[in-house]
Scaffold this motif. Structure first.
Motif, PDB file in Angstrom:
ATOM      1  N   GLY A  70      62.303  52.974 155.938  1.00  0.00           N
ATOM      2  CA  GLY A  70      62.846  54.274 155.564  1.00  0.00           C
ATOM      3  C   GLY A  70      62.070  54.902 154.425  1.00  0.00           C
ATOM      4  N   ALA A  71      61.735  54.113 153.417  1.00  0.00           N
ATOM      5  CA  ALA A  71      60.949  54.627 152.291  1.00  0.00           C
ATOM      6  C   ALA A  71      59.526  54.963 152.739  1.00  0.00           C
ATOM      7  CB  ALA A  71      60.927  53.605 151.154  1.00  0.00           C
ATOM      8  N   TRP A  72      58.957  54.110 153.579  1.00  0.00           N
ATOM      9  CA  TRP A  72      57.577  54.289 154.040  1.00  0.00           C
ATOM     10  C   TRP A  72      57.421  55.558 154.887  1.00  0.00           C
ATOM     11  CZ3 TRP A  72      55.196  54.884 158.688  1.00  0.00           C
ATOM     12  CH2 TRP A  72      53.820  54.678 158.734  1.00  0.00           C
ATOM     13  N   VAL A  73      58.419  55.871 155.720  1.00  0.00           N
ATOM     14  CA  VAL A  73      58.285  56.944 156.705  1.00  0.00           C
ATOM     15  C   VAL A  73      58.425  58.346 156.100  1.00  0.00           C
ATOM     16  CG1 VAL A  73      60.711  57.156 157.500  1.00  0.00           C
ATOM     17  CG2 VAL A  73      58.823  57.494 159.124  1.00  0.00           C
ATOM     18  N   ILE A  74      58.930  58.454 154.886  1.00  0.00           N
ATOM     19  CA  ILE A  74      59.143  59.781 154.305  1.00  0.00           C
ATOM     20  C   ILE A  74      57.855  60.596 154.159  1.00  0.00           C
ATOM     21  CG2 ILE A  74      59.868  60.986 152.178  1.00  0.00           C
ATOM     22  CD1 ILE A  74      62.152  60.263 154.164  1.00  0.00           C
ATOM     23  N   PRO A  75      56.768  60.090 153.584  1.00  0.00           N
ATOM     24  CA  PRO A  75      55.572  60.935 153.469  1.00  0.00           C
ATOM     25  C   PRO A  75      55.085  61.516 154.805  1.00  0.00           C
ATOM     26  CG  PRO A  75      55.383  59.084 151.986  1.00  0.00           C
ATOM     27  CD  PRO A  75      56.596  58.819 152.848  1.00  0.00           C
ATOM     28  N   PRO A  76      54.986  60.723 155.887  1.00  0.00           N
ATOM     29  CA  PRO A  76      54.545  61.357 157.135  1.00  0.00           C
ATOM     30  C   PRO A  76      55.544  62.389 157.673  1.00  0.00           C
ATOM     31  CG  PRO A  76      54.676  58.949 157.408  1.00  0.00           C
ATOM     32  CD  PRO A  76      55.044  59.265 156.010  1.00  0.00           C
ATOM     33  N   LEU A  77      56.847  62.141 157.479  1.00  0.00           N
ATOM     34  CA  LEU A  77      57.841  63.114 157.945  1.00  0.00           C
ATOM     35  C   LEU A  77      57.797  64.387 157.101  1.00  0.00           C
ATOM     36  CD1 LEU A  77      60.947  60.879 158.775  1.00  0.00           C
ATOM     37  CD2 LEU A  77      59.250  61.853 160.357  1.00  0.00           C
ATOM     38  N   MET A  78      57.605  64.251 155.796  1.00  0.00           N
ATOM     39  CA  MET A  78      57.498  65.424 154.926  1.00  0.00           C
ATOM     40  C   MET A  78      56.285  66.266 155.322  1.00  0.00           C
ATOM     41  SD  MET A  78      60.036  65.429 152.872  1.00  0.00           S
ATOM     42  CE  MET A  78      60.288  65.529 151.125  1.00  0.00           C
ATOM     43  N   LYS A  79      55.208  65.610 155.640  1.00  0.00           N
ATOM     44  CA  LYS A  79      54.004  66.329 156.059  1.00  0.00           C
ATOM     45  C   LYS A  79      54.253  67.061 157.379  1.00  0.00           C
ATOM     46  CE  LYS A  79      49.107  65.619 156.983  1.00  0.00           C
ATOM     47  NZ  LYS A  79      48.031  64.638 157.116  1.00  0.00           N
ATOM     48  N   MET A  80      54.907  66.389 158.293  1.00  0.00           N
ATOM     49  CA  MET A  80      55.164  66.952 159.622  1.00  0.00           C
ATOM     50  C   MET A  80      56.111  68.157 159.569  1.00  0.00           C
ATOM     51  SD  MET A  80      56.679  65.002 162.972  1.00  0.00           S
ATOM     52  CE  MET A  80      55.223  64.011 163.163  1.00  0.00           C
ATOM     53  N   TYR A  81      57.127  68.069 158.716  1.00  0.00           N
ATOM     54  CA  TYR A  81      58.169  69.102 158.681  1.00  0.00           C
ATOM     55  C   TYR A  81      58.120  69.945 157.411  1.00  0.00           C
ATOM     56  CZ  TYR A  81      59.853  66.512 162.678  1.00  0.00           C
ATOM     57  OH  TYR A  81      59.947  65.898 163.893  1.00  0.00           O
ATOM     58  N   PHE A  84      59.818  73.387 156.885  1.00  0.00           N
ATOM     59  CA  PHE A  84      61.275  73.464 156.751  1.00  0.00           C
ATOM     60  C   PHE A  84      61.731  73.290 155.298  1.00  0.00           C
ATOM     61  CE2 PHE A  84      60.766  72.014 161.144  1.00  0.00           C
ATOM     62  CZ  PHE A  84      61.635  72.869 161.820  1.00  0.00           C
ATOM     63  N   ILE A  85      60.833  72.901 154.400  1.00  0.00           N
ATOM     64  CA  ILE A  85      61.212  72.497 153.051  1.00  0.00           C
ATOM     65  C   ILE A  85      60.701  73.513 152.023  1.00  0.00           C
ATOM     66  CG2 ILE A  85      61.101  70.632 151.350  1.00  0.00           C
ATOM     67  CD1 ILE A  85      60.252  68.811 153.804  1.00  0.00           C
ATOM     68  N   PRO A  86      61.617  74.173 151.319  1.00  0.00           N
ATOM     69  CA  PRO A  86      61.175  75.118 150.275  1.00  0.00           C
ATOM     70  C   PRO A  86      60.364  74.413 149.188  1.00  0.00           C
ATOM     71  CG  PRO A  86      63.481  75.490 150.833  1.00  0.00           C
ATOM     72  CD  PRO A  86      63.062  74.216 151.527  1.00  0.00           C
ATOM     73  N   ASP A  87      59.363  75.098 148.680  1.00  0.00           N
ATOM     74  CA  ASP A  87      58.457  74.529 147.676  1.00  0.00           C
ATOM     75  C   ASP A  87      59.142  74.194 146.359  1.00  0.00           C
ATOM     76  OD1 ASP A  87      56.278  74.650 149.389  1.00  0.00           O
ATOM     77  OD2 ASP A  87      55.657  76.644 148.680  1.00  0.00           O
ATOM     78  N   ASP A  88      60.229  74.880 146.043  1.00  0.00           N
ATOM     79  CA  ASP A  88      60.857  74.678 144.740  1.00  0.00           C
ATOM     80  C   ASP A  88      61.915  73.569 144.727  1.00  0.00           C
ATOM     81  OD1 ASP A  88      62.661  76.113 146.298  1.00  0.00           O
ATOM     82  OD2 ASP A  88      63.332  77.398 144.656  1.00  0.00           O
ATOM     83  N   TRP A  89      62.057  72.840 145.801  1.00  0.00           N
ATOM     84  CA  TRP A  89      63.045  71.758 145.851  1.00  0.00           C
ATOM     85  C   TRP A  89      62.559  70.546 145.064  1.00  0.00           C
ATOM     86  CZ3 TRP A  89      65.462  71.109 151.395  1.00  0.00           C
ATOM     87  CH2 TRP A  89      66.285  72.219 151.657  1.00  0.00           C
ATOM     88  N   ASP A  90      63.521  69.791 144.539  1.00  0.00           N
ATOM     89  CA  ASP A  90      63.263  68.480 143.961  1.00  0.00           C
ATOM     90  C   ASP A  90      63.995  67.461 144.842  1.00  0.00           C
ATOM     91  OD1 ASP A  90      65.967  68.815 143.299  1.00  0.00           O
ATOM     92  OD2 ASP A  90      65.633  68.770 141.146  1.00  0.00           O
ATOM     93  N   ALA A  91      63.973  66.203 144.453  1.00  0.00           N
ATOM     94  CA  ALA A  91      64.585  65.160 145.288  1.00  0.00           C
ATOM     95  C   ALA A  91      66.072  65.411 145.489  1.00  0.00           C
ATOM     96  CB  ALA A  91      64.349  63.787 144.666  1.00  0.00           C
ATOM     97  N   SER A  92      66.783  65.764 144.434  1.00  0.00           N
ATOM     98  CA  SER A  92      68.227  65.994 144.537  1.00  0.00           C
ATOM     99  C   SER A  92      68.534  67.144 145.488  1.00  0.00           C
ATOM    100  CB  SER A  92      68.816  66.273 143.148  1.00  0.00           C
ATOM    101  OG  SER A  92      70.208  66.502 143.241  1.00  0.00           O
TER     102      SER A  92
END
Length: 190
Positions: A70-81, A84-92
């Motif tokens: 789950g931790a490993w897969v986040i970077p490739p998923l973030m790149k792929m999607y 969908f993710i606003p630039d000003d978001w943080d982790a929370s």
């Protein structure tokens, strides 16, 4: 199960255990030579069987494998999607919006009849989140690993404060987010 998850599991296994390991897991899982295409949907049992084979091959705990993946897969998923993710978001902010604004949208885009897990994240206090995982699947550890991966992606650290198990596969995790220290918040498996 969304093919992008299983195809990334293949990359994860190859990175952690080497090229022949994936074929070995597929063989043990009763799926020799099966190809997993990222844009396709597969039975949940395919992922379950592959993880069970990884447990058998490595001797690692199922939840430890799911959490690490789950931790490993986040970077490739973030790149792929990323779109969908606003630039000003943080982790929370990401975690509090992931279910409704990203996860549901991406999964339903591929299969309108899909039954993705419901992940409800609420802020309990500054830097402290409650992450509720509800699904017919027993993949709460994967969701927790994704929380660790999201925190790390944003240069933060997630620390598990408390875990409670509800009925069936319902899990609730209380997590503290803090400035990154360079130390991963999960224990590496495989």
């Amino acid at each position: 199960m969304h093919g992008v998850i299983i195809s990334n599991l293949k990359k994860y296994v190859i990175e952690k255990l080497g090229d022949p390991a994936w074929d070995s897991l597929c063989e043990k899982a009763g799926m020799p030579g099966k190809a997993f295409i990222p844009i396709s949907m597969y039975p949940d049992s395919d992922l379950d069987d592959l993880v069970a084979a990884a447990v058998e091959v490595t001797g690692q705990d199922r939840d430890a494998i799911l959490q690490d993946f789950g931790a490993w897969v986040i970077p490739p998923l973030m790149k792929m999607y990323r779109s969908f993710i606003p630039d000003d978001w943080d982790a929370s902010t990401f975690l509090q919006n992931v279910d409704e604004r990203i996860h549901e949208r991406v999964v339903r885009m591929k299969d309108e009849n899909a039954r993705p897990p419901h992940i409800n994240v609420t802020q309990l206090s500054a830097g402290v989140l409650s992450v509720e995982y509800q699904s017919h699947r027993d993949m709460g550890a994967l969701a927790l690993g994704c929380v660790y991966g999201v925190a790390e992606y944003y240069g933060e650290k997630a620390t598990l404060m408390e875990q409670s198990n509800g009925p069936g596969t319902h899990r609730t995790y209380t997590v503290r987010l803090s400035a990154g220290s360079g130390v991963k918040g999960h224990q590496e498996a495989i």
